[in-house]
Scaffold this active site. Structure first.
Site, PDB file in Angstrom:
ATOM      1  N   ASP A   1     -26.855 -23.494  -3.861  1.00  0.00           N
ATOM      2  CA  ASP A   1     -26.481 -22.567  -2.792  1.00  0.00           C
ATOM      3  C   ASP A   1     -27.565 -21.494  -2.684  1.00  0.00           C
ATOM      4  OD1 ASP A   1     -23.455 -21.662  -1.418  1.00  0.00           O
ATOM      5  OD2 ASP A   1     -25.123 -20.234  -1.400  1.00  0.00           O
TER       6      ASP A   1
ATOM      7  N   ASN B   1     -13.562 -24.796   1.400  1.00  0.00           N
ATOM      8  CA  ASN B   1     -12.922 -23.985   2.442  1.00  0.00           C
ATOM      9  C   ASN B   1     -12.815 -24.773   3.747  1.00  0.00           C
ATOM     10  OD1 ASN B   1     -12.921 -21.815   0.632  1.00  0.00           O
ATOM     11  ND2 ASN B   1     -14.966 -21.171   1.271  1.00  0.00           N
TER      12      ASN B   1
ATOM     13  N   HIS C   1     -12.209 -18.779   5.054  1.00  0.00           N
ATOM     14  CA  HIS C   1     -13.546 -18.361   4.575  1.00  0.00           C
ATOM     15  C   HIS C   1     -14.622 -19.424   4.729  1.00  0.00           C
ATOM     16  CE1 HIS C   1     -11.433 -14.890   2.976  1.00  0.00           C
ATOM     17  NE2 HIS C   1     -10.608 -15.721   2.363  1.00  0.00           N
ATOM     18  N   GLN C   2     -14.447 -20.349   5.665  1.00  0.00           N
ATOM     19  CA  GLN C   2     -15.511 -21.338   5.905  1.00  0.00           C
ATOM     20  C   GLN C   2     -16.516 -20.780   6.900  1.00  0.00           C
ATOM     21  OE1 GLN C   2     -14.280 -25.086   7.683  1.00  0.00           O
ATOM     22  NE2 GLN C   2     -16.179 -26.108   7.074  1.00  0.00           N
ATOM     23  N   GLU C   3     -17.798 -20.767   6.509  1.00  0.00           N
ATOM     24  CA  GLU C   3     -18.867 -20.285   7.396  1.00  0.00           C
ATOM     25  C   GLU C   3     -19.644 -21.454   7.997  1.00  0.00           C
ATOM     26  OE1 GLU C   3     -19.490 -17.165   8.184  1.00  0.00           O
ATOM     27  OE2 GLU C   3     -18.028 -16.252   6.819  1.00  0.00           O
TER      28      GLU C   3
ATOM     29  N   HIS D   1     -18.128 -28.983   2.657  1.00  0.00           N
ATOM     30  CA  HIS D   1     -18.901 -28.783   1.426  1.00  0.00           C
ATOM     31  C   HIS D   1     -17.978 -28.315   0.317  1.00  0.00           C
ATOM     32  CE1 HIS D   1     -19.050 -25.177   3.971  1.00  0.00           C
ATOM     33  NE2 HIS D   1     -19.000 -24.463   2.849  1.00  0.00           N
ATOM     34  N   PHE D   2     -18.301 -28.744  -0.873  1.00  0.00           N
ATOM     35  CA  PHE D   2     -17.566 -28.352  -2.073  1.00  0.00           C
ATOM     36  C   PHE D   2     -18.471 -27.426  -2.872  1.00  0.00           C
ATOM     37  CE2 PHE D   2     -14.028 -31.466  -2.019  1.00  0.00           C
ATOM     38  CZ  PHE D   2     -14.461 -32.272  -0.973  1.00  0.00           C
ATOM     39  N   HIS D   3     -17.964 -26.230  -3.158  1.00  0.00           N
ATOM     40  CA  HIS D   3     -18.719 -25.303  -4.000  1.00  0.00           C
ATOM     41  C   HIS D   3     -18.385 -25.616  -5.462  1.00  0.00           C
ATOM     42  CE1 HIS D   3     -19.474 -22.097  -0.825  1.00  0.00           C
ATOM     43  NE2 HIS D   3     -18.436 -22.697  -0.276  1.00  0.00           N
TER      44      HIS D   3
END
Ligand code: 5GP
Ligand code: ZN
Length: 152
Positions: A38, A97, A103-105, A110-112
């Site tokens: 990230d 998210n 909170h998805q931008e 995607h998986f954090h």
């Protein structure tokens, strides 16, 4: 599992990363998934794991493009030394998210993978809870089972 043809969005930043059109600090890649650091980590080693298929939310992604995500995440956990046996005080969170309110931008699933080594870095969670209410839970459970029975 049958192979679904890949879908990309020419304007999507993560699709551009998959195609190598913009650079990334790539870690692991398979036919269906890609992982990279990230760019604004909340903890050292904060990594994103993405399906190589464009879709904003989890249900937009065909199962074959999700099949490598968790095995890849397990490899990354080991690579980042997050599961050393006996290592007290080290953990990690996996966060995905869906939607702006959640909170998805970036609108590509995607998986954090977020290392949790101390209280200052990594994920902080606010999680309001209700007291157990067995009547409400039972009613919801019944409704959901009825829906499952009627779905294919
Ligand atoms: P979201 O809030 O959508 O769950 O998280 C999006 C994540 O993508 C953020 O943690 C952000 O730092 C990361 N990100 C956004 N743009 C880029 C980029 O161009 N490269 C990389 N490596 N990460 C990005
Ligand atoms: Zn995309």
């Amino acid at each position: 599992m049958s192979k679904t043809a890949a879908v990309h969005d020419a304007t999507c930043i993560f699709c551009k990363i998959i195609k190598g059109e913009i650079p990334s600090f790539k870690l692991l890649e398979t036919e269906h998934a890609y992982s990279f650091l990230d760019i604004q980590p909340t903890a050292a080693g904060h990594t994103l794991i993405i399906p190589k298929y464009h879709g904003a939310k989890l249900t937009d992604i065909p199962d074959d493009y999700l099949q490598d995500v968790l095995p890849m995440t397990k490899k990354l956990v080991k690579l980042l030394d997050l599961d050393i046996v006996g290592q007290d005080g080290i953990g990690y969170n996996l966060l995905q998210n869906n939607g702006k309110i959640a909170h998805q931008e970036v609108p590509h699933v995607h998986f954090h993978l977020i290392p949790k080594r101390d209280t200052k870095t990594g994920l902080g969670v606010q999680w309001p809870t209700a007291e157990p209410d067995f009547e409400t839970l039972g009613k919801l459970h019944k409704e959901l089972l009825a829906k499952l029975e009627n779905s294919d």
